[in-house]
Scaffold this motif. Structure first.
Motif, mmCIF file in Angstrom:
data_model
loop_
_atom_site.group_PDB
_atom_site.id
_atom_site.type_symbol
_atom_site.label_atom_id
_atom_site.label_comp_id
_atom_site.label_asym_id
_atom_site.label_seq_id
_atom_site.Cartn_x
_atom_site.Cartn_y
_atom_site.Cartn_z
ATOM 1 N N LYS A 87 0.827 -1.205 0.000
ATOM 2 C CA LYS A 87 0.000 0.000 0.000
ATOM 3 C C LYS A 87 0.865 1.260 0.000
ATOM 4 C CE LYS A 87 -3.850 2.157 2.367
ATOM 5 N NZ LYS A 87 -4.786 2.050 3.471
ATOM 6 N N ASN A 88 1.872 1.277 0.850
ATOM 7 C CA ASN A 88 2.808 2.401 0.889
ATOM 8 C C ASN A 88 4.097 1.941 0.236
ATOM 9 O OD1 ASN A 88 1.037 4.062 2.327
ATOM 10 N ND2 ASN A 88 1.568 3.011 4.208
ATOM 11 N N ASP A 89 4.236 2.230 -1.026
ATOM 12 C CA ASP A 89 5.367 1.741 -1.815
ATOM 13 C C ASP A 89 6.629 2.517 -1.461
ATOM 14 O OD1 ASP A 89 6.953 0.559 -3.673
ATOM 15 O OD2 ASP A 89 5.753 1.139 -5.412
ATOM 16 N N THR A 107 12.728 -1.090 5.619
ATOM 17 C CA THR A 107 13.710 -1.121 4.538
ATOM 18 C C THR A 107 15.082 -1.538 5.020
ATOM 19 O OG1 THR A 107 14.105 1.232 4.868
ATOM 20 C CG2 THR A 107 12.514 0.598 3.148
ATOM 21 N N ARG A 108 15.287 -1.631 6.328
ATOM 22 C CA ARG A 108 16.560 -2.078 6.889
ATOM 23 C C ARG A 108 16.294 -3.232 7.846
ATOM 24 N NH1 ARG A 108 16.679 3.085 6.028
ATOM 25 N NH2 ARG A 108 15.922 3.936 7.981
ATOM 26 N N HIS A 172 11.408 -5.330 -7.913
ATOM 27 C CA HIS A 172 10.951 -4.418 -6.866
ATOM 28 C C HIS A 172 10.865 -5.152 -5.535
ATOM 29 C CE1 HIS A 172 7.976 -1.983 -4.632
ATOM 30 N NE2 HIS A 172 8.512 -0.963 -5.285
ATOM 31 N N MET A 173 10.344 -6.387 -5.549
ATOM 32 C CA MET A 173 10.223 -7.173 -4.328
ATOM 33 C C MET A 173 11.599 -7.509 -3.758
ATOM 34 S SD MET A 173 7.067 -9.553 -5.635
ATOM 35 C CE MET A 173 7.385 -10.894 -4.555
ATOM 36 N N ILE A 174 12.566 -7.797 -4.615
ATOM 37 C CA ILE A 174 13.924 -8.117 -4.164
ATOM 38 C C ILE A 174 14.617 -6.861 -3.635
ATOM 39 C CG2 ILE A 174 16.201 -8.848 -4.970
ATOM 40 C CD1 ILE A 174 14.722 -10.794 -6.866
ATOM 41 N N LYS A 175 14.450 -5.752 -4.336
ATOM 42 C CA LYS A 175 15.114 -4.518 -3.928
ATOM 43 C C LYS A 175 14.656 -4.044 -2.557
ATOM 44 C CE LYS A 175 15.904 0.249 -5.395
ATOM 45 N NZ LYS A 175 15.605 1.252 -6.428
#
Length: 196
Positions: A87-89, A107-108, A172-175
């Motif tokens: 939802k929040n990309d 993200t970390r 995108h999923m991997i990044k």
């Protein structure tokens, strides 16, 4: 002769208010059916697959309406991508600032766990798939939607578009290190149970 209003009786409803009442009653019954189907995920998706198979059978037997099929495939692909996207990309956060409008993906590795919230929830995904398939089935009943086209080009274009789109989604999923499915995710035990 006196009217009911003159006698103090209830006023008659006009045709429009009767129709509006009837439509709202039908809408309430329809919403009740949807509410009853909500917890039955496997049954709902079995019904959606059944509708898609009926649509494919209709296209194969009729040998036409390839534009409708192509449009339905593109729409289903867009729904699937929205289902896989958070939802929040994090890719849309250009400033690197946290938005205060809800939880975001970590993200970390040292950030706390936040659940994956989809851009398109599963029920809305199912409902849109079913609704679009039924509309496409209805469109195959009319000959003016049967536009002649060389269908192998549409199939090749759809496969190419699907591969490019899915490759971009997987990157995108991997990044951003998220997995939109619960299968294969680690399950943590409750510390209050003593690790049982």
């Amino acid at each position: 002769m006196m009217q009911d209003e003159d006698l103090g009786g209830p006023a008659r409803k006009n045709v429009f208010s009767k129709a509006a009442t009837r439509i709202s009653q039908v809408g309430n019954v329809y919403q009740s059916w949807l509410d009853q189907w909500t917890p039955h995920v496997v049954s709902r998706w079995a019904f959606a697959i059944f509708l898609i198979l009926v649509f494919i059978l209709r296209i194969l037997l009729a040998q036409g309406w390839y534009i409708i099929t192509y449009a339905l495939g593109i729409y289903h692909l867009n729904l699937f991508i929205a289902f896989l996207t958070p939802k929040n990309d994090p890719a849309m956060d250009f400033d690197g600032e946290d938005d205060a409008d809800g939880p975001q993906l970590p993200t970390r590795s040292n950030e706390e766990f936040r659940p994956f919230i989809r851009r398109l929830p599963e029920f809305k995904f199912w409902y849109s798939v079913c609704k679009s398939t039924v509309i496409s089935l209805i469109c195959t009943m009319f000959d003016f939607f049967n536009i002649p086209v060389f269908w192998p080009i549409l199939v090749m274009y759809f496969i190419t578009l699907m591969c490019i789109t899915m490759r971009r989604q997987i990157k995108h999923m991997i990044k951003y290190r998220y997995l939109p499915f619960t299968h294969g995710k680690p399950k943590y035990q409750n510390h209050a149970d003593g690790g049982k």
